[in-house]
Design a protein around this motif. Structure first.
Motif, PDB file in Angstrom:
ATOM      1  N   TYR A   1       0.848  -1.185   0.000  1.00  0.00           N
ATOM      2  CA  TYR A   1       0.000   0.000   0.000  1.00  0.00           C
ATOM      3  C   TYR A   1       0.885   1.237   0.000  1.00  0.00           C
ATOM      4  O   TYR A   1       1.787   1.361   0.831  1.00  0.00           O
ATOM      5  CB  TYR A   1      -0.886  -0.017   1.249  1.00  0.00           C
ATOM      6  N   GLY A   2       0.644   2.147  -0.931  1.00  0.00           N
ATOM      7  CA  GLY A   2       1.473   3.337  -1.043  1.00  0.00           C
ATOM      8  C   GLY A   2       0.749   4.611  -0.646  1.00  0.00           C
ATOM      9  O   GLY A   2      -0.438   4.778  -0.924  1.00  0.00           O
ATOM     10  N   HIS A   3       1.481   5.523   0.010  1.00  0.00           N
ATOM     11  CA  HIS A   3       0.910   6.820   0.386  1.00  0.00           C
ATOM     12  C   HIS A   3       2.058   7.772   0.703  1.00  0.00           C
ATOM     13  O   HIS A   3       3.241   7.392   0.619  1.00  0.00           O
ATOM     14  CB  HIS A   3      -0.022   6.675   1.591  1.00  0.00           C
ATOM     15  N   SER A   4       1.719   9.004   1.104  1.00  0.00           N
ATOM     16  CA  SER A   4       2.745  10.002   1.409  1.00  0.00           C
ATOM     17  C   SER A   4       2.653  10.551   2.828  1.00  0.00           C
ATOM     18  O   SER A   4       3.616  11.124   3.327  1.00  0.00           O
ATOM     19  CB  SER A   4       2.639  11.176   0.421  1.00  0.00           C
ATOM     20  N   ASP A   5       1.518  10.387   3.479  1.00  0.00           N
ATOM     21  CA  ASP A   5       1.283  11.021   4.775  1.00  0.00           C
ATOM     22  C   ASP A   5       1.347   9.991   5.901  1.00  0.00           C
ATOM     23  O   ASP A   5       0.630   8.984   5.868  1.00  0.00           O
ATOM     24  CB  ASP A   5      -0.089  11.719   4.763  1.00  0.00           C
TER      25      ASP A   5
ATOM     26  N   ALA B   1      -1.045   6.521   7.445  1.00  0.00           N
ATOM     27  CA  ALA B   1      -0.557   5.168   7.742  1.00  0.00           C
ATOM     28  C   ALA B   1      -0.959   4.726   9.136  1.00  0.00           C
ATOM     29  O   ALA B   1      -1.381   3.583   9.356  1.00  0.00           O
ATOM     30  CB  ALA B   1       0.962   5.123   7.591  1.00  0.00           C
ATOM     31  N   LEU B   2      -0.828   5.636  10.105  1.00  0.00           N
ATOM     32  CA  LEU B   2      -1.199   5.302  11.481  1.00  0.00           C
ATOM     33  C   LEU B   2      -2.677   4.968  11.577  1.00  0.00           C
ATOM     34  O   LEU B   2      -3.075   4.000  12.241  1.00  0.00           O
ATOM     35  CB  LEU B   2      -0.857   6.469  12.407  1.00  0.00           C
ATOM     36  N   GLN B   3      -3.505   5.758  10.892  1.00  0.00           N
ATOM     37  CA  GLN B   3      -4.948   5.494  10.936  1.00  0.00           C
ATOM     38  C   GLN B   3      -5.306   4.228  10.161  1.00  0.00           C
ATOM     39  O   GLN B   3      -6.245   3.515  10.545  1.00  0.00           O
ATOM     40  CB  GLN B   3      -5.721   6.698  10.402  1.00  0.00           C
ATOM     41  N   LEU B   4      -4.559   3.936   9.110  1.00  0.00           N
ATOM     42  CA  LEU B   4      -4.810   2.703   8.359  1.00  0.00           C
ATOM     43  C   LEU B   4      -4.534   1.482   9.234  1.00  0.00           C
ATOM     44  O   LEU B   4      -5.306   0.510   9.228  1.00  0.00           O
ATOM     45  CB  LEU B   4      -3.932   2.656   7.106  1.00  0.00           C
ATOM     46  N   ILE B   5      -3.447   1.532   9.998  1.00  0.00           N
ATOM     47  CA  ILE B   5      -3.146   0.429  10.930  1.00  0.00           C
ATOM     48  C   ILE B   5      -4.268   0.302  11.952  1.00  0.00           C
ATOM     49  O   ILE B   5      -4.744  -0.801  12.261  1.00  0.00           O
ATOM     50  CB  ILE B   5      -1.808   0.669  11.637  1.00  0.00           C
ATOM     51  N   GLY B   6      -4.709   1.443  12.488  1.00  0.00           N
ATOM     52  CA  GLY B   6      -5.818   1.412  13.444  1.00  0.00           C
ATOM     53  C   GLY B   6      -7.084   0.859  12.821  1.00  0.00           C
ATOM     54  O   GLY B   6      -7.847   0.126  13.469  1.00  0.00           O
TER      55      GLY B   6
ATOM     56  N   ALA C   1     -11.284   4.380   3.246  1.00  0.00           N
ATOM     57  CA  ALA C   1     -10.054   5.088   2.882  1.00  0.00           C
ATOM     58  C   ALA C   1     -10.001   5.459   1.409  1.00  0.00           C
ATOM     59  O   ALA C   1      -8.934   5.746   0.879  1.00  0.00           O
ATOM     60  CB  ALA C   1      -8.825   4.242   3.249  1.00  0.00           C
ATOM     61  N   LYS C   2     -11.168   5.503   0.741  1.00  0.00           N
ATOM     62  CA  LYS C   2     -11.239   5.867  -0.673  1.00  0.00           C
ATOM     63  C   LYS C   2     -12.206   7.033  -0.819  1.00  0.00           C
ATOM     64  O   LYS C   2     -13.395   6.931  -0.520  1.00  0.00           O
ATOM     65  CB  LYS C   2     -11.723   4.671  -1.494  1.00  0.00           C
ATOM     66  N   LYS C   3     -11.671   8.172  -1.266  1.00  0.00           N
ATOM     67  CA  LYS C   3     -12.475   9.383  -1.399  1.00  0.00           C
ATOM     68  C   LYS C   3     -13.346   9.312  -2.647  1.00  0.00           C
ATOM     69  O   LYS C   3     -12.863   9.001  -3.734  1.00  0.00           O
ATOM     70  CB  LYS C   3     -11.543  10.587  -1.476  1.00  0.00           C
TER      71      LYS C   3
ATOM     72  N   TYR D   1      -8.024   9.873   7.770  1.00  0.00           N
ATOM     73  CA  TYR D   1      -7.321  11.082   7.340  1.00  0.00           C
ATOM     74  C   TYR D   1      -6.500  10.833   6.066  1.00  0.00           C
ATOM     75  O   TYR D   1      -5.851   9.796   5.914  1.00  0.00           O
ATOM     76  CB  TYR D   1      -6.383  11.551   8.456  1.00  0.00           C
ATOM     77  N   GLY D   2      -6.551  11.812   5.166  1.00  0.00           N
ATOM     78  CA  GLY D   2      -5.696  11.772   3.986  1.00  0.00           C
ATOM     79  C   GLY D   2      -6.102  10.744   2.946  1.00  0.00           C
ATOM     80  O   GLY D   2      -5.271  10.321   2.139  1.00  0.00           O
TER      81      GLY D   2
END
Length: 435
Positions: free
Chosen positions: A258-262, A266-271, A346-348, A358-359
């Motif tokens: 999974y790729g991202h910049s913020d 990442a922290l919220q994705l783990i949560g 997580a998909k806008k 977030y993000g």
């Protein structure tokens, strides 16, 4: 993935290593020589299964229940790919014999690069370490090299308590033992999985923060010379720079990236995964993404998160600090669930959309090296230099054009192409869609 090595001469040489490093005899060490079934804990059994799947997928190594010297030797050669120093011992006559548990530990210790450590053990230290094995040995046996090797194997975790009974009874090596030993060898040589922890770890947020804060924008001038020119010529719309030393090396069938910049994302994705009851191994892979920044967008400014270089037409190439997070799930069903979790949370899909972490991006990027429902097949076009590599994703039908373009820019470059499966929204992005 490493290719499975053919046996032939390498099998004989590796068998010779085994024979030349083995100094075990029932006369000096054991009073029992039966081959009882070992009692293996559920936890150890699970570890053995995990190692077995890794050996099968990465090296095509499958150990049978009755492991022979030759089979184990060939497996050592397959996973290491090289042969250590060997004695001039003819191995062919011994290759078909059953492998003993003690022999298996000895060769694993040597293959792990721990042999010299073993020979620092005085007799009293050997006796203390091996006391938990409750061996039926004569007193003088604790001064032997074999005893030193076993003691070092215990202290370093190479030999775990579940297999002490095989050593105590001078038994034949089981497939479970040899599988675990091979896994431990890979770990000692840095050839097993790489991860900072599990999504369920109490300190995983701290580990992610540390990994992100210590990562920098990657610079690989020789590679960038090629791919930057590809950007200028519109051969590609962007590319990633990565360092193979951070590659997770996970089992393909259970993992995705999974790729991202913020970092906050990442922290919220783990949560989010934790809230959905998913436990996965987590590896942070630093990444730098490069793309054209148009001059009409204004002054790009200065930031710790990106660098820019102005090019001939007045535009810029921006190099942005990003990351990939590699996940290895416990089950294939958890891997399959990931897509729906991201699409829901997580998909806008609209501006100021509530209920997202977030993000969240319009077109999140995550992909698998094995086929999944609702994922689309695309191609990776990759060039390497040392432990750095540059890669640009493309539609399959565009891959040949990208490859030939790279080769025109540098006829000496080797382009690595392979197909993989990406989430639907990112596939839409490659097709020019905005959502």
């Amino acid at each position: 993935m490493k290719n499975h090595l053919q046996l032939g001469t390498k099998l004989l040489l590796a068998s010779a290593i085994l024979l030349s490093t083995t100094a075990v005899g029932s006369n000096s060490l054991a009073t029992a020589s039966g081959v009882p079934a070992s009692t293996v804990s559920l936890a150890s059994s699970a570890i053995a299964k995990e190692y077995a799947l890794f050996l099968k997928e990465k090296y095509k190594v499958i150990l049978q229940e009755k492991v022979t010297r030759g089979q184990y030797a060939s497996a050592i050669v397959a996973v290491l790919g090289t042969n250590p120093s060997i004695a001039a011992v003819s191995a062919s006559a011994k290759a078909s014999e059953r492998l003993s548990a003690i022999e298996a530990v000895q060769l694993a210790l040597n293959a792990s690069g721990l042999e010299e450590l073993a020979y620092t053990y005085p007799k009293v230290k050997v006796q203390k370490t091996l006391a938990s094995l409750k061996l039926n040995w004569k007193a003088n046996a604790y001064g032997s090299k074999v005893a030193q090797q076993l003691a070092a194997a215990v202290d370093t975790g190479l030999l775990t308590a579940d297999y002490y009974g095989l050593i105590k009874n001078n038994s034949a090596a089981s497939s479970s033992l040899t599988t675990v030993l091979l896994g431990k060898v890979l770990e000692a040589k840095g050839e097993y999985k790489h991860y900072i922890g599990y999504s369920s770890d109490s300190d995983i947020f701290s580990k992610l923060n540390d990994a992100y804060s210590t990562s920098d924008i990657i610079k690989a001038p020789e590679l960038q010379k090629i791919v930057d020119e590809a950007l200028k010529q519109n051969l590609v719309t962007g590319y990633n720079l990565k360092d193979s030393r951070f590659d997770a090396n996970f089992i393909d069938s259970l993992s995705l990236t999974y790729g991202h910049s913020d970092l906050k994302h990442a922290l919220q994705l783990i949560g989010l995964l934790r809230s959905e009851g998913i436990k996965a191994k987590v590896q942070f892979e630093p990444k730098t993404s490069a793309f054209i920044y148009l001059k009409e967008w204004g002054d790009p400014g200065v930031s710790d998160l990106y660098e820019v270089v102005q090019i001939e037409n007045g535009n810029y190439i921006e190099y942005a600090k990003e990351y990939d997070i590699a996940f290895e799930f416990g089950t294939a069903s958890d891997k399959a669930r990931f897509d729906q979790i991201v699409l829901q949370y997580a998909k806008k899909n609209e501006d100021k959309q509530p209920g997202l972490i977030y993000g969240s991006w319009w077109q999140p990027l995550y992909y698998s090296l094995t086929e999944l429902n609702n994922y689309k097949k695309i191609s990776n076009n990759k060039i390497e230099k040392g432990h750095y590599y540059a890669q640009s994703f493309s539609l399959k039908e565009q891959s040949a054009t990208v490859t030939s373009g790279f080769k025109k820019l540098d006829p000496t470059v080797k382009v690595i192409n392979y197909d993989f499966w990406v989430d639907g929204p990112f596939f839409n992005y490659l097709n020019g869609e905005s959502k």
